[in-house]
Design a protein around this motif. Structure first.
Motif, PDB file in Angstrom:
ATOM      1  N   VAL A   5      21.735 -14.636   6.770  1.00  0.00           N
ATOM      2  CA  VAL A   5      22.382 -13.916   7.870  1.00  0.00           C
ATOM      3  C   VAL A   5      22.975 -14.892   8.866  1.00  0.00           C
ATOM      4  CG1 VAL A   5      22.041 -12.330   9.805  1.00  0.00           C
ATOM      5  CG2 VAL A   5      20.912 -11.871   7.627  1.00  0.00           C
ATOM      6  N   ASN A   6      22.219 -15.937   9.212  1.00  0.00           N
ATOM      7  CA  ASN A   6      22.725 -16.927  10.176  1.00  0.00           C
ATOM      8  C   ASN A   6      23.928 -17.686   9.625  1.00  0.00           C
ATOM      9  OD1 ASN A   6      21.010 -16.359  12.333  1.00  0.00           O
ATOM     10  ND2 ASN A   6      19.376 -17.662  11.521  1.00  0.00           N
ATOM     11  N   GLU A   7      23.968 -17.913   8.327  1.00  0.00           N
ATOM     12  CA  GLU A   7      25.138 -18.528   7.700  1.00  0.00           C
ATOM     13  C   GLU A   7      26.362 -17.635   7.878  1.00  0.00           C
ATOM     14  OE1 GLU A   7      27.536 -21.158   5.565  1.00  0.00           O
ATOM     15  OE2 GLU A   7      25.471 -21.472   6.271  1.00  0.00           O
ATOM     16  N   LEU A   8      26.183 -16.320   7.676  1.00  0.00           N
ATOM     17  CA  LEU A   8      27.287 -15.374   7.840  1.00  0.00           C
ATOM     18  C   LEU A   8      27.742 -15.283   9.293  1.00  0.00           C
ATOM     19  CD1 LEU A   8      25.908 -12.556   5.519  1.00  0.00           C
ATOM     20  CD2 LEU A   8      27.821 -14.088   5.014  1.00  0.00           C
TER      21      LEU A   8
ATOM     22  N   VAL B  58      32.997 -14.542   0.453  1.00  0.00           N
ATOM     23  CA  VAL B  58      31.684 -15.174   0.629  1.00  0.00           C
ATOM     24  C   VAL B  58      31.266 -15.879  -0.662  1.00  0.00           C
ATOM     25  CG1 VAL B  58      29.252 -14.772   1.161  1.00  0.00           C
ATOM     26  CG2 VAL B  58      31.014 -13.453   2.348  1.00  0.00           C
ATOM     27  N   ARG B  59      30.741 -17.081  -0.521  1.00  0.00           N
ATOM     28  CA  ARG B  59      30.301 -17.885  -1.657  1.00  0.00           C
ATOM     29  C   ARG B  59      28.839 -18.299  -1.497  1.00  0.00           C
ATOM     30  NH1 ARG B  59      34.148 -15.799  -3.053  1.00  0.00           N
ATOM     31  NH2 ARG B  59      36.136 -16.632  -3.806  1.00  0.00           N
ATOM     32  N   LYS B  60      28.233 -18.652  -2.610  1.00  0.00           N
ATOM     33  CA  LYS B  60      26.850 -19.128  -2.601  1.00  0.00           C
ATOM     34  C   LYS B  60      26.741 -20.408  -1.787  1.00  0.00           C
ATOM     35  CE  LYS B  60      23.166 -20.689  -5.738  1.00  0.00           C
ATOM     36  NZ  LYS B  60      22.816 -20.966  -7.158  1.00  0.00           N
ATOM     37  N   VAL B  61      25.674 -20.490  -0.982  1.00  0.00           N
ATOM     38  CA  VAL B  61      25.366 -21.695  -0.217  1.00  0.00           C
ATOM     39  C   VAL B  61      24.066 -22.258  -0.785  1.00  0.00           C
ATOM     40  CG1 VAL B  61      24.863 -22.651   2.058  1.00  0.00           C
ATOM     41  CG2 VAL B  61      26.504 -20.774   1.837  1.00  0.00           C
ATOM     42  N   ASP B  62      24.165 -23.381  -1.478  1.00  0.00           N
ATOM     43  CA  ASP B  62      23.025 -23.902  -2.232  1.00  0.00           C
ATOM     44  C   ASP B  62      21.808 -24.186  -1.354  1.00  0.00           C
ATOM     45  OD1 ASP B  62      24.402 -23.750  -4.633  1.00  0.00           O
ATOM     46  OD2 ASP B  62      25.124 -25.823  -4.523  1.00  0.00           O
ATOM     47  N   SER B  63      22.042 -24.711  -0.159  1.00  0.00           N
ATOM     48  CA  SER B  63      20.911 -25.043   0.712  1.00  0.00           C
ATOM     49  C   SER B  63      20.158 -23.797   1.159  1.00  0.00           C
ATOM     50  CB  SER B  63      21.397 -25.832   1.935  1.00  0.00           C
ATOM     51  OG  SER B  63      22.333 -25.065   2.689  1.00  0.00           O
TER      52      SER B  63
ATOM     53  N   ALA C 177      23.516 -11.374  -0.344  1.00  0.00           N
ATOM     54  CA  ALA C 177      23.255 -11.638  -1.752  1.00  0.00           C
ATOM     55  C   ALA C 177      24.184 -12.722  -2.303  1.00  0.00           C
ATOM     56  CB  ALA C 177      23.414 -10.351  -2.555  1.00  0.00           C
ATOM     57  N   LYS C 178      25.441 -12.696  -1.867  1.00  0.00           N
ATOM     58  CA  LYS C 178      26.386 -13.710  -2.349  1.00  0.00           C
ATOM     59  C   LYS C 178      26.024 -15.092  -1.822  1.00  0.00           C
ATOM     60  CE  LYS C 178      30.722 -12.690  -3.091  1.00  0.00           C
ATOM     61  NZ  LYS C 178      32.137 -12.253  -2.980  1.00  0.00           N
ATOM     62  N   VAL C 179      25.603 -15.168  -0.564  1.00  0.00           N
ATOM     63  CA  VAL C 179      25.160 -16.465  -0.017  1.00  0.00           C
ATOM     64  C   VAL C 179      23.964 -16.994  -0.810  1.00  0.00           C
ATOM     65  CG1 VAL C 179      24.107 -17.599   1.984  1.00  0.00           C
ATOM     66  CG2 VAL C 179      26.035 -16.039   2.309  1.00  0.00           C
TER      67      VAL C 179
ATOM     68  N   ASP D 212      29.785 -18.630   9.915  1.00  0.00           N
ATOM     69  CA  ASP D 212      31.101 -18.790   9.282  1.00  0.00           C
ATOM     70  C   ASP D 212      32.088 -17.669   9.640  1.00  0.00           C
ATOM     71  OD1 ASP D 212      30.651 -16.551   7.631  1.00  0.00           O
ATOM     72  OD2 ASP D 212      30.232 -17.724   5.826  1.00  0.00           O
ATOM     73  N   GLY D 213      31.637 -16.705  10.454  1.00  0.00           N
ATOM     74  CA  GLY D 213      32.539 -15.661  10.928  1.00  0.00           C
ATOM     75  C   GLY D 213      32.574 -14.397  10.096  1.00  0.00           C
ATOM     76  N   THR D 214      31.933 -14.405   8.918  1.00  0.00           N
ATOM     77  CA  THR D 214      31.926 -13.213   8.069  1.00  0.00           C
ATOM     78  C   THR D 214      31.224 -12.048   8.759  1.00  0.00           C
ATOM     79  OG1 THR D 214      31.906 -14.587   6.075  1.00  0.00           O
ATOM     80  CG2 THR D 214      31.225 -12.283   5.826  1.00  0.00           C
ATOM     81  N   TYR D 215      30.137 -12.351   9.419  1.00  0.00           N
ATOM     82  CA  TYR D 215      29.357 -11.322  10.121  1.00  0.00           C
ATOM     83  C   TYR D 215      30.224 -10.579  11.133  1.00  0.00           C
ATOM     84  CZ  TYR D 215      25.689  -9.507  13.290  1.00  0.00           C
ATOM     85  OH  TYR D 215      24.904  -8.720  14.089  1.00  0.00           O
ATOM     86  N   ALA D 216      30.954 -11.317  11.937  1.00  0.00           N
ATOM     87  CA  ALA D 216      31.818 -10.684  12.948  1.00  0.00           C
ATOM     88  C   ALA D 216      32.897  -9.836  12.295  1.00  0.00           C
ATOM     89  CB  ALA D 216      32.457 -11.760  13.835  1.00  0.00           C
ATOM     90  N   ARG D 217      33.421 -10.285  11.165  1.00  0.00           N
ATOM     91  CA  ARG D 217      34.467  -9.522  10.482  1.00  0.00           C
ATOM     92  C   ARG D 217      33.907  -8.222   9.899  1.00  0.00           C
ATOM     93  NH1 ARG D 217      36.091 -14.864   9.251  1.00  0.00           N
ATOM     94  NH2 ARG D 217      34.948 -14.894   7.265  1.00  0.00           N
TER      95      ARG D 217
END
Length: 317
Positions: free
Chosen positions: A283-286, A53-58, A107-109, A289-294
């Motif tokens: 949370v919606n970003e995760l 997971v990486r920071k998402v500036d927006s 936190a990472k996002v 991008d599929g991280t949430y499901a993983r």
């Protein structure tokens, strides 16, 4: 036969072996027939979906300027039981669990660091109002009463359920009506939705002309399971996911009796917090991008997934 003193010590040792499996009663529940993960004190799953997971500036731009500048958020975290949050390697090591992974990923996002402070479940929500924590985690269920003083950003759908000692035939099927509990003693956690539900509906047995149920409240998770195994309570009311997981551990000797009431579960904030929109977007970003499901697949809670995060949804009826 062993002498009485030795028998007492052996019984005590057997109960102590069960304590790591005990549940905390937070305010929600979990999955369907998904894989059970390690009990407290056993290794956590080794995959790490949060690592990428990486920071998402927006999304990070939605944080208040002072938070972005400080780069940290204070988290009041209730560490209780798998799969939500627990200590797989002892309390002096890092906690693990679904809630831990989701908070770390958010936190990472957002590009911030979490200052996690362990706290008992019942103290976290009041401490948000006092400013001690910026956010609370602990499988907090969204209820009408809590929404009066707390803002929520949802991340999973959970709920309330019941469990009994394995082999106990007092209750053998799903509890759909609290009159099924009349005459029994229920153990649950302090400050939880379970305690609130049982207290609010305590008159249902009298209305049905039956003996009322009794409620025993425990602040220590291990004490609830110990009370069940010693016969001081007849049934535990706790989270669905936690009770499912517990029942899958042979040493716990419990049987899950099914769901009673579903609840959305979320990150908790003081009322009017400026952090909610940023957390919802993270949370919606995760989810996207599929991280949430993983993360949910890692912890065996995929059946509790939500399609989108919401701020302050109404309590399920």
């Amino acid at each position: 036969m062993n002498p009485p003193g030795i028998r007492r010590r052996l019984r005590g040792a057997a109960l102590l072996a069960l304590l790591p499996l005990a549940l905390t009663a937070c305010g929600s529940g979990d999955t369907d027939g998904t894989a059970a993960v390690g009990a407290q004190g056993s290794p956590a799953p080794t995959d790490d979906p949060v690592a990428a997971v990486r920071k998402v500036d927006s999304v990070a731009a939605l944080l208040p300027a002072d938070v972005r500048e400080a780069g940290t958020l204070r988290v009041g975290s209730s560490i209780g039981f798998p799969p939500g949050a627990y200590y797989p390697n002892g309390a002096d090591k890092a906690p693990a669990g679904q809630d831990i992974d989701l908070a770390d990923a958010v936190a990472k996002v957002l590009g911030v660091r979490l200052e996690r402070q362990d706290a008992s479940f019942e103290t976290i929500l009041p401490a948000l109002g006092s400013g001690k924590y910026d956010v609370g985690t602990g499988n907090f269920g969204v209820t009408t009463e809590r929404l009066k003083t707390i803002d929520f950003v949802t991340y999973i759908n959970d709920g309330q359920g019941f469990a009994v000692r394995k082999g106990d035939t007092t209750l053998t099927t799903k509890v759909t009506d609290l009159t099924r509990l009349c005459g029994l003693t229920i153990g649950t956690g302090a400050g939880t939705t379970f305690e609130a539900t049982l207290t609010a509906q305590k008159g249902v047995c009298a209305e049905a002309g039956r003996k009322p149920y009794d409620v025993k409240v425990y602040s220590e998770n291990a004490a609830t399971l110990t009370a069940l195994q010693q016969g001081r309570i007849d049934v535990i009311m706790s989270t669905i996911n936690g009770l499912r997981h517990q029942a899958a551990q042979p040493a716990s000797r419990t049987t899950f009796l099914g769901e009673y009431h579903r609840l959305d579960v979320g990150f908790a904030f003081k009322k009017g917090s400026p952090l909610t929109k940023a957390f919802q977007a993270a949370v919606n970003e995760l989810i996207e991008d599929g991280t949430y499901a993983r993360i949910l697949r890692k912890w065996g809670t995929s059946a509790s997934a939500i399609e989108t995060s919401r701020i302050n949804p109404r309590e399920h009826t």
